[in-house]
Design an enzyme around this catalytic site. Structure first.
Site, PDB file in Angstrom:
ATOM      1  N   ALA A  68      -1.417   9.446   5.091  1.00  0.00           N
ATOM      2  CA  ALA A  68      -2.525   9.520   4.819  1.00  0.00           C
ATOM      3  C   ALA A  68      -3.254   9.744   5.664  1.00  0.00           C
ATOM      4  CB  ALA A  68      -2.217   9.768   3.046  1.00  0.00           C
TER       5      ALA A  68
ATOM      6  N   GLY B  89      -5.272   5.978   1.891  1.00  0.00           N
ATOM      7  CA  GLY B  89      -5.311   7.348   1.472  1.00  0.00           C
ATOM      8  C   GLY B  89      -4.890   7.589   0.601  1.00  0.00           C
ATOM      9  N   HIS B  90      -5.699   8.156  -0.589  1.00  0.00           N
ATOM     10  CA  HIS B  90      -4.361   8.697  -2.104  1.00  0.00           C
ATOM     11  C   HIS B  90      -4.389  10.153  -2.010  1.00  0.00           C
ATOM     12  CE1 HIS B  90      -6.565   4.502  -3.468  1.00  0.00           C
ATOM     13  NE2 HIS B  90      -5.654   4.406  -2.790  1.00  0.00           N
TER      14      HIS B  90
ATOM     15  N   GLY C 245       1.002  -1.129   0.063  1.00  0.00           N
ATOM     16  CA  GLY C 245      -0.172  -0.081   0.184  1.00  0.00           C
ATOM     17  C   GLY C 245       1.459   0.792   0.026  1.00  0.00           C
ATOM     18  N   ASP C 246       0.082   1.937  -1.037  1.00  0.00           N
ATOM     19  CA  ASP C 246       1.109   3.478  -0.459  1.00  0.00           C
ATOM     20  C   ASP C 246       2.017   3.996  -0.912  1.00  0.00           C
ATOM     21  OD1 ASP C 246      -0.732   4.523   1.572  1.00  0.00           O
ATOM     22  OD2 ASP C 246       0.432   3.969   3.056  1.00  0.00           O
TER      23      ASP C 246
ATOM     24  N   SER D 257       8.175   8.267 -11.517  1.00  0.00           N
ATOM     25  CA  SER D 257       8.053   9.211 -10.690  1.00  0.00           C
ATOM     26  C   SER D 257       9.059   9.653  -9.969  1.00  0.00           C
ATOM     27  CB  SER D 257       7.125   9.053  -9.814  1.00  0.00           C
ATOM     28  OG  SER D 257       6.081   9.383  -8.484  1.00  0.00           O
TER      29      SER D 257
ATOM     30  N   GLN E 104      -4.813  -0.302  -1.143  1.00  0.00           N
ATOM     31  CA  GLN E 104      -4.169  -1.417  -1.053  1.00  0.00           C
ATOM     32  C   GLN E 104      -3.197  -1.658  -1.732  1.00  0.00           C
ATOM     33  OE1 GLN E 104      -7.568  -1.659  -0.003  1.00  0.00           O
ATOM     34  NE2 GLN E 104      -7.190   0.064   1.969  1.00  0.00           N
TER      35      GLN E 104
ATOM     36  N   LYS F 131      -0.761   9.710  -7.064  1.00  0.00           N
ATOM     37  CA  LYS F 131      -0.532  10.603  -8.208  1.00  0.00           C
ATOM     38  C   LYS F 131      -0.626   9.859  -9.741  1.00  0.00           C
ATOM     39  CE  LYS F 131       4.050  11.694 -10.072  1.00  0.00           C
ATOM     40  NZ  LYS F 131       5.129  12.196 -10.107  1.00  0.00           N
TER      41      LYS F 131
ATOM     42  N   ARG G 208       5.354   5.407   8.708  1.00  0.00           N
ATOM     43  CA  ARG G 208       5.362   4.513   7.867  1.00  0.00           C
ATOM     44  C   ARG G 208       6.722   3.729   7.779  1.00  0.00           C
ATOM     45  NH1 ARG G 208       3.305   7.453   2.834  1.00  0.00           N
ATOM     46  NH2 ARG G 208       1.171   6.844   2.450  1.00  0.00           N
TER      47      ARG G 208
ATOM     48  N   GLY H 122       1.824   5.416  -3.963  1.00  0.00           N
ATOM     49  CA  GLY H 122       1.932   6.755  -4.514  1.00  0.00           C
ATOM     50  C   GLY H 122       1.261   6.377  -5.870  1.00  0.00           C
ATOM     51  N   LYS H 123      -0.455   5.770  -5.881  1.00  0.00           N
ATOM     52  CA  LYS H 123      -0.339   5.319  -6.797  1.00  0.00           C
ATOM     53  C   LYS H 123      -2.363   6.097  -7.147  1.00  0.00           C
ATOM     54  CE  LYS H 123      -2.730   2.200  -3.461  1.00  0.00           C
ATOM     55  NZ  LYS H 123      -1.766   1.649  -3.010  1.00  0.00           N
TER      56      LYS H 123
ATOM     57  N   LEU I   5      10.651   7.600  -6.995  1.00  0.00           N
ATOM     58  CA  LEU I   5      12.843   7.094  -6.665  1.00  0.00           C
ATOM     59  C   LEU I   5      13.592   8.724  -6.269  1.00  0.00           C
ATOM     60  CD1 LEU I   5      14.267   5.355  -8.486  1.00  0.00           C
ATOM     61  CD2 LEU I   5      14.574   7.541 -10.220  1.00  0.00           C
TER      62      LEU I   5
HETATM   63  P1  GDP Z   1      -1.495   5.890  -2.404  1.00  0.00           P
HETATM   64  O1  GDP Z   1      -2.384   5.409  -0.693  1.00  0.00           O
HETATM   65  O2  GDP Z   1      -0.077   4.431  -3.353  1.00  0.00           O
HETATM   66  O3  GDP Z   1      -1.852   6.241  -2.901  1.00  0.00           O
HETATM   67  O4  GDP Z   1      -0.350   6.613  -1.718  1.00  0.00           O
HETATM   68  P2  GDP Z   1       0.128   7.576  -0.316  1.00  0.00           P
HETATM   69  O5  GDP Z   1      -1.085   8.967  -0.886  1.00  0.00           O
HETATM   70  O6  GDP Z   1      -0.261   7.273   1.330  1.00  0.00           O
HETATM   71  O7  GDP Z   1       1.592   7.787  -0.244  1.00  0.00           O
HETATM   72  C1  GDP Z   1       2.674   7.975  -1.147  1.00  0.00           C
HETATM   73  C2  GDP Z   1       3.378   9.553  -0.569  1.00  0.00           C
HETATM   74  O8  GDP Z   1       4.402   9.889  -1.888  1.00  0.00           O
HETATM   75  C3  GDP Z   1       2.025  10.595  -1.263  1.00  0.00           C
HETATM   76  O9  GDP Z   1       2.272  11.533   0.014  1.00  0.00           O
HETATM   77  C4  GDP Z   1       2.550  11.114  -2.867  1.00  0.00           C
HETATM   78  O10 GDP Z   1       2.348  12.956  -2.554  1.00  0.00           O
HETATM   79  C5  GDP Z   1       3.752  11.066  -2.459  1.00  0.00           C
HETATM   80  N1  GDP Z   1       4.480  10.660  -3.823  1.00  0.00           N
HETATM   81  C6  GDP Z   1       3.997  10.111  -4.919  1.00  0.00           C
HETATM   82  N2  GDP Z   1       4.686   9.739  -5.444  1.00  0.00           N
HETATM   83  C7  GDP Z   1       5.976  10.056  -4.741  1.00  0.00           C
HETATM   84  C8  GDP Z   1       7.234  10.273  -5.864  1.00  0.00           C
HETATM   85  O11 GDP Z   1       7.888  10.122  -7.446  1.00  0.00           O
HETATM   86  N3  GDP Z   1       8.093  11.466  -5.364  1.00  0.00           N
HETATM   87  C9  GDP Z   1       7.502  11.826  -3.908  1.00  0.00           C
HETATM   88  N4  GDP Z   1       9.111  12.590  -2.873  1.00  0.00           N
HETATM   89  N5  GDP Z   1       6.375  11.556  -3.345  1.00  0.00           N
HETATM   90  C10 GDP Z   1       5.841  11.447  -4.460  1.00  0.00           C
HETATM   91  P1  IMO Z   2      -3.637   2.599   0.560  1.00  0.00           P
HETATM   92  O1  IMO Z   2      -5.450   2.445  -0.469  1.00  0.00           O
HETATM   93  C1  IMO Z   2      -1.586   1.253   3.756  1.00  0.00           C
HETATM   94  C2  IMO Z   2      -3.394  -1.759   6.529  1.00  0.00           C
HETATM   95  C3  IMO Z   2      -3.249  -0.896   7.437  1.00  0.00           C
HETATM   96  C4  IMO Z   2      -3.360  -2.718   8.342  1.00  0.00           C
HETATM   97  C5  IMO Z   2      -4.095  -3.457   7.646  1.00  0.00           C
HETATM   98  C6  IMO Z   2      -5.710  -3.782   7.917  1.00  0.00           C
HETATM   99  O2  IMO Z   2      -3.691   4.313   0.729  1.00  0.00           O
HETATM  100  O3  IMO Z   2      -1.973   2.516   0.042  1.00  0.00           O
HETATM  101  P2  IMO Z   2      -7.341  -2.380   7.680  1.00  0.00           P
HETATM  102  O4  IMO Z   2      -8.688  -0.958   8.173  1.00  0.00           O
HETATM  103  O5  IMO Z   2      -7.500  -2.840   6.254  1.00  0.00           O
HETATM  104  O6  IMO Z   2      -8.377  -3.606   8.048  1.00  0.00           O
HETATM  105  O7  IMO Z   2      -6.769  -2.700   8.158  1.00  0.00           O
HETATM  106  O8  IMO Z   2      -3.438  -2.990   5.549  1.00  0.00           O
HETATM  107  N1  IMO Z   2      -3.570  -0.545   5.206  1.00  0.00           N
HETATM  108  C7  IMO Z   2      -3.545   0.009   4.665  1.00  0.00           C
HETATM  109  N2  IMO Z   2      -2.068   0.253   4.253  1.00  0.00           N
HETATM  110  N3  IMO Z   2      -2.178   1.620   2.716  1.00  0.00           N
HETATM  111  C8  IMO Z   2      -3.664   1.622   2.546  1.00  0.00           C
HETATM  112  O9  IMO Z   2      -4.482   2.403   1.741  1.00  0.00           O
HETATM  113  C9  IMO Z   2      -4.365   0.316   3.990  1.00  0.00           C
HETATM  114  N4  IMO Z   2      -5.328   0.674   3.786  1.00  0.00           N
HETATM  115  C10 IMO Z   2      -4.544  -1.087   4.584  1.00  0.00           C
HETATM  116  O10 IMO Z   2      -2.131  -0.418   8.247  1.00  0.00           O
HETATM  117  O11 IMO Z   2      -1.533  -3.460   8.547  1.00  0.00           O
HETATM  118 MG    MG Z   3      -1.677   5.549   0.751  1.00  0.00          MG
END
Ligand code: GDP
Ligand code: IMO
Ligand code: MG
Length: 422
Positions: A297, A40-41, A12-13, A411, A223, A18, A303, A15-16, A330
């Site tokens: 987020a 949280g995107h 998860g997280d 990115s 996720q 973006k 993290r 950078g989907k 990167l």
């Molecule tokens: P998601 O849940 O996959 O959409 O990712 P999140 O938004 O939770 O976390 C990704 C974080 O990395 C966010 O704060 C983005 O703004 C940031 N982000 C995404 N791509 C890049 C990148 O290439 N460089 C930097 N510095 N930040 C990035």
């Molecule tokens: P995005 O879409 C990162 C993690 C939680 C926990 C586990 C179970 O932003 O990538 P839950 O509340 O789903 O029952 O929690 O999954 N988790 C994530 N980790 N990014 C997410 O979403 C997540 N959504 C849930 O931290 O470990």
């Molecule tokens: Mg996220």
């Protein structure tokens, strides 16, 4: 761009948000098909930062339709708040948003049970987002869930809710938690339901109509692969299918209408919550946190961070059928002198090529690293692949090659223009 499923290839997280925002320019429809507001995107446009939880990230681009599919679980009250927040920021939310009448509702007892079960687990807790995601999907599988379609029929909804609250109050009592007031929940949910009524429809029919009209779709995964209920590090996972197949079951779009799977992965690895993480590295985490990066987020939690794990992403490539790869963040490695990449696991004397399904066995795995020279230069201004430092190019190609897919996007920053298309 054809119909693309975008998935997270790690925990998860990645950078989907973006990447989805970047790709949305070329598509007509963006679909969320699983998860809930545990997601949280983050999308940054100009000087504005948005964190989307339930609403597809495509909402920020005018002229695009966003669909919350049947596989999503949603809390109507927080969805209304999210819509109002976007409207306050002058983002149009109207006919461009559709919500499936089959999406299951997260209710306050789900949230309370999520919290109570986590507390009861003590050290064995999962580290959930406490958004009630697990209990809501459990009720769906138990066939006692309430759906968006129920909320559109107030009398029926109230009847069902009363029965569900009665049962769940007994369960909450067993956990020593406070009971829930039917009256309060009923009023709040019916009020939110009326605000959401204009958006609610049979989204399967809408999507099939759009397919006939050759509209192009982007499926916004939430996720990541290793949080998948089947393929992840069970039980340290979320409660939906976060892998590519979830896009079909969670939207009603058949598999043969998917043209491409895009896997998004960070240039290193992060994970929030508990569970095994073979390449976790405290030093790397301290460096990234020191740069103000890698805080959740949704929950704000720091993290956990580690080196890129190619054993994990290779498996993600397999289970999702990843064609193309987007590498994000990167730039996070810009100052690192020597970069480590995990290319295998060692368990005792045994070499392991795929992540063991049992989380205890995975936790016992030692990563086998190769080392690559860092580039120790900023990449954030690069706008084409060949202007990246040679070591950065080599690194990106190496980790894409180890994962098994075509490197399509790199990115180098959170902003839209910090995106390199190959
Ligand atoms: P998601 O849940 O996959 O959409 O990712 P999140 O938004 O939770 O976390 C990704 C974080 O990395 C966010 O704060 C983005 O703004 C940031 N982000 C995404 N791509 C890049 C990148 O290439 N460089 C930097 N510095 N930040 C990035
Ligand atoms: P995005 O879409 C990162 C993690 C939680 C926990 C586990 C179970 O932003 O990538 P839950 O509340 O789903 O029952 O929690 O999954 N988790 C994530 N980790 N990014 C997410 O979403 C997540 N959504 C849930 O931290 O470990
Ligand atoms: Mg996220």
């Amino acid at each position: 761009m054809a119909n693309t499923v975008l998935v997270g290839a790690q925990w998860g997280d990645e950078g989907k948000g973006k990447i989805i925002d970047f790709l949305t320019e070329e598509v007509d429809i963006v679909v969320r098909s699983q998860g809930g507001n545990n997601a949280g995107h983050t999308v940054i446009t100009g000087d504005k930062k948005y964190v989307l939880h339930l609403i597809p990230s495509g909402i920020l681009r005018p002229g695009k339709t966003c669909v919350i599919g049947n596989g999503v679980v949603l809390d109507p009250v927080s969805l209304v708040e999210e819509i109002e927040g976007l409207r306050a920021a002058k983002i149009k939310v109207g006919k461009n948003l559709l919500i499936s009448d089959c999406a299951h509702l997260v209710l306050p007892y789900h949230r309370l049970l999520d919290q109570a079960r986590e507390t009861a687990k003590g050290k064995q807790k999962i580290g959930t987002t406490k958004r009630g995601i697990g209990p809501t999907y459990a009720d769906k599988a138990f066939r006692v869930g309430l759906r968006m379609g129920d909320l559109m029929q107030p009398e029926l909804f109230s009847q069902k809710l009363a029965a569900r609250i009665k049962e769940n109050n007994a369960v909450l009592k067993a956990y020593g938690a406070k009971p829930i007031s039917f009256k309060q929940v009923n009023e709040a949910y019916l009020a939110a339901g009326e605000k959401l009524r204009p958006f609610v429809t049979n989204t399967v029919v809408f999507l099939h109509h759009a397919l006939k009209q050759e509209k192009e779709m982007l499926f916004e995964g939430a996720q990541g692969t290793f949080l998948d209920i089947d393929h992840g590090t069970y039980p340290y996972v979320t409660s939906s299918n976060t892998t590519a197949g979830g896009a079909c079951t969670g939207s009603g779009v058949p598999p043969h209408r998917i043209d491409r799977v895009l896997g998004v992965m960070k240039a290193y690895t992060t994970r929030v919550g508990e569970g095994p993480f073979p390449t976790e590295d405290r030093g790397l985490g301290e460096m990234l946190h020191g740069m103000g990066r890698e805080f959740g987020a949704t929950t704000g939690r720091a993290r956990r961070c580690g080196w890129f794990d190619a054993v994990a992403t290779r498996f993600a490539g397999m289970v999702n059928g990843i064609d193309d790869i987007a590498i994000t963040n990167l730039d996070g490695l810009d100052t690192v002198e020597t970069i480590r990449v995990c290319v295998g696991y060692q368990k005792g004397r045994k070499k392991i090529e795929v992540p063991p399904s049992d989380f205890r066995q995975l936790a016992d795995c030692e990563p086998v690293y190769i080392e690559m020279p860092g580039w120790q230069a900023p990449t954030t201004e690069a706008r084409s692949f060949d202007t990246l430092p040679a070591n950065a190019q080599a690194y990106a190609l190496k980790i894409a090659g180890l994962t098994g897919g075509r490197l399509a996007i790199v990115s180098v920053g959170a902003h839209r223009d910090q995106t390199i298309l190959l």
